[in-house]
Design an enzyme around this catalytic site. Structure first.
Site, PDB file in Angstrom:
ATOM      1  N   ASP A 134       6.749   3.931   3.475  1.00 47.45           N
ATOM      2  CA  ASP A 134       6.926   4.976   4.480  1.00 47.45           C
ATOM      3  C   ASP A 134       8.398   4.964   4.900  1.00 47.45           C
ATOM      4  O   ASP A 134       9.240   5.520   4.192  1.00 47.45           O
ATOM      5  CB  ASP A 134       5.962   4.720   5.644  1.00 47.45           C
ATOM      6  CG  ASP A 134       6.003   5.815   6.695  1.00 47.45           C
ATOM      7  OD1 ASP A 134       6.587   6.866   6.422  1.00 47.45           O
ATOM      8  OD2 ASP A 134       5.452   5.634   7.796  1.00 47.45           O
ATOM      9  N   ASP A 183       0.815  -1.209   0.000  1.00 47.03           N
ATOM     10  CA  ASP A 183       0.000   0.000   0.000  1.00 47.03           C
ATOM     11  C   ASP A 183       0.850   1.263   0.000  1.00 47.03           C
ATOM     12  O   ASP A 183       0.590   2.197  -0.755  1.00 47.03           O
ATOM     13  CB  ASP A 183      -0.973   0.008   1.198  1.00 47.03           C
ATOM     14  CG  ASP A 183      -0.287  -0.256   2.542  1.00 47.03           C
ATOM     15  OD1 ASP A 183       0.947  -0.463   2.567  1.00 47.03           O
ATOM     16  OD2 ASP A 183      -0.993  -0.243   3.570  1.00 47.03           O
TER      17      ASP A 183
HETATM   18  P1  IMP Z   1       7.151   1.265   6.535  1.00 49.98           P
HETATM   19  O1  IMP Z   1       7.429   2.337   7.542  1.00 49.98           O
HETATM   20  O2  IMP Z   1       7.557   1.687   5.145  1.00 49.98           O
HETATM   21  O3  IMP Z   1       7.783  -0.057   6.945  1.00 49.98           O
HETATM   22  O4  IMP Z   1       5.585   1.070   6.514  1.00 49.98           O
HETATM   23  C1  IMP Z   1       5.006  -0.060   7.050  1.00 49.98           C
HETATM   24  C2  IMP Z   1       3.513  -0.086   6.967  1.00 49.98           C
HETATM   25  O5  IMP Z   1       2.996   0.912   7.819  1.00 49.98           O
HETATM   26  C3  IMP Z   1       2.881   0.201   5.610  1.00 49.98           C
HETATM   27  O6  IMP Z   1       2.851  -0.898   4.754  1.00 49.98           O
HETATM   28  C4  IMP Z   1       1.482   0.576   6.062  1.00 49.98           C
HETATM   29  O7  IMP Z   1       0.713  -0.588   6.280  1.00 49.98           O
HETATM   30  C5  IMP Z   1       1.736   1.288   7.380  1.00 49.98           C
HETATM   31  N1  IMP Z   1       1.694   2.746   7.173  1.00 49.98           N
HETATM   32  C6  IMP Z   1       2.702   3.603   6.896  1.00 49.98           C
HETATM   33  N2  IMP Z   1       2.260   4.864   6.759  1.00 49.98           N
HETATM   34  C7  IMP Z   1       0.917   4.791   6.949  1.00 49.98           C
HETATM   35  C8  IMP Z   1      -0.144   5.775   6.915  1.00 49.98           C
HETATM   36  O8  IMP Z   1       0.037   6.979   6.673  1.00 49.98           O
HETATM   37  N3  IMP Z   1      -1.402   5.307   7.153  1.00 49.98           N
HETATM   38  C9  IMP Z   1      -1.684   3.998   7.424  1.00 49.98           C
HETATM   39  N4  IMP Z   1      -0.720   3.050   7.439  1.00 49.98           N
HETATM   40  C10 IMP Z   1       0.560   3.446   7.217  1.00 49.98           C
HETATM   41 MG    MG Z   2       1.186  -2.447   5.011  1.00 46.06          MG
END
Ligand code: IMP
Ligand code: MG
Length: 186
Positions: free
Chosen positions: A111, A108
């Site tokens: 981040d 999705d």
């Molecule tokens: P990462 O920080 O890139 O590892 O993100 C991990 C997961 O956190 C993503 O796949 C999303 O499921 C969740 N996530 C990150 N940012 C958001 C946001 O703004 N809203 C909802 N879920 C988020």
């Molecule tokens: Mg996710």
């Protein structure tokens, strides 16, 4: 289910979305064109649950090449919209053929990149013919250096907490057909 979260989400559809449902649909069609051109012999998709569920469902129905789909369960946000909590990843042993296959990871949002970074390392160790990543959203995170790169990105968004179209706030809001930035950033 937190009634306060439910109340916040309940009001969102009366506000302007960050990304409207129609814009998501159009962008997915364009991404699918690129993927159909890149993978004429087929692709093994690994979809990161739960956030990538609607994106994956809509994307694969626009693919005309042979497609296998399996899922991996990742969770890095325990509870609320905080950036903490331990990352948990589970790639099931029965995950669709990876070794020697062209693998596309679908998620999705990019981040911090922690989730996808770990998942890519795990998949790479299984010896795919190729490995690429596709995210619907890429969050602007100037504070993060060396973030994993994605090959396909739907939309670049500012560093806000977003909800809808698979993305949740404390477990709720994944069903919203558009994407909304939470007021106040949550
Ligand atoms: P990462 O920080 O890139 O590892 O993100 C991990 C997961 O956190 C993503 O796949 C999303 O499921 C969740 N996530 C990150 N940012 C958001 C946001 O703004 N809203 C909802 N879920 C988020
Ligand atoms: Mg996710």
């Amino acid at each position: 289910m937190d009634p306060n979260v439910a109340r916040i989400l309940d009001r969102l559809p009366q506000t302007d979305p960050l990304i409207a449902a129609k814009a998501i649909e159009n962008r997915i069609a364009a991404l699918a064109d690129e993927l159909n051109a890149r993978y004429p012999d087929g692709v093994s998709i690994i979809s990161v649950m739960t956030g990538a569920m609607p994106f994956t469902a809509d994307l694969i129905r626009q693919l005309t090449v042979p497609v296998q789909v399996s899922v991996v369960v990742a969770r890095s946000y325990e509870g609320t919209a905080q950036r903490n909590g331990e990352l948990k990843l589970r790639l099931p042993p029965e995950a669709c053929a990876v070794t020697g296959q062209h693998v596309l990871v679908v998620d999705d949002i990019l981040d911090s990149g922690q989730t996808l970074g770990r998942l890519f390392a795990d998949i790479r160790a299984m010896g795919p013919a190729s490995l690429a990543g596709c995210v619907l959203l890429r969050k602007e995170r100037p504070d993060i250096t060396g973030r994993i790169e994605m090959d396909y990105v739907g939309f670049d968004i500012p560093d806000a907490f977003v909800v809808g179209y698979g993305l949740d706030y404390d477990g709720l809001g994944r069903n919203l057909p558009a994407i909304y930035a939470l007021p106040g950033g949550a």
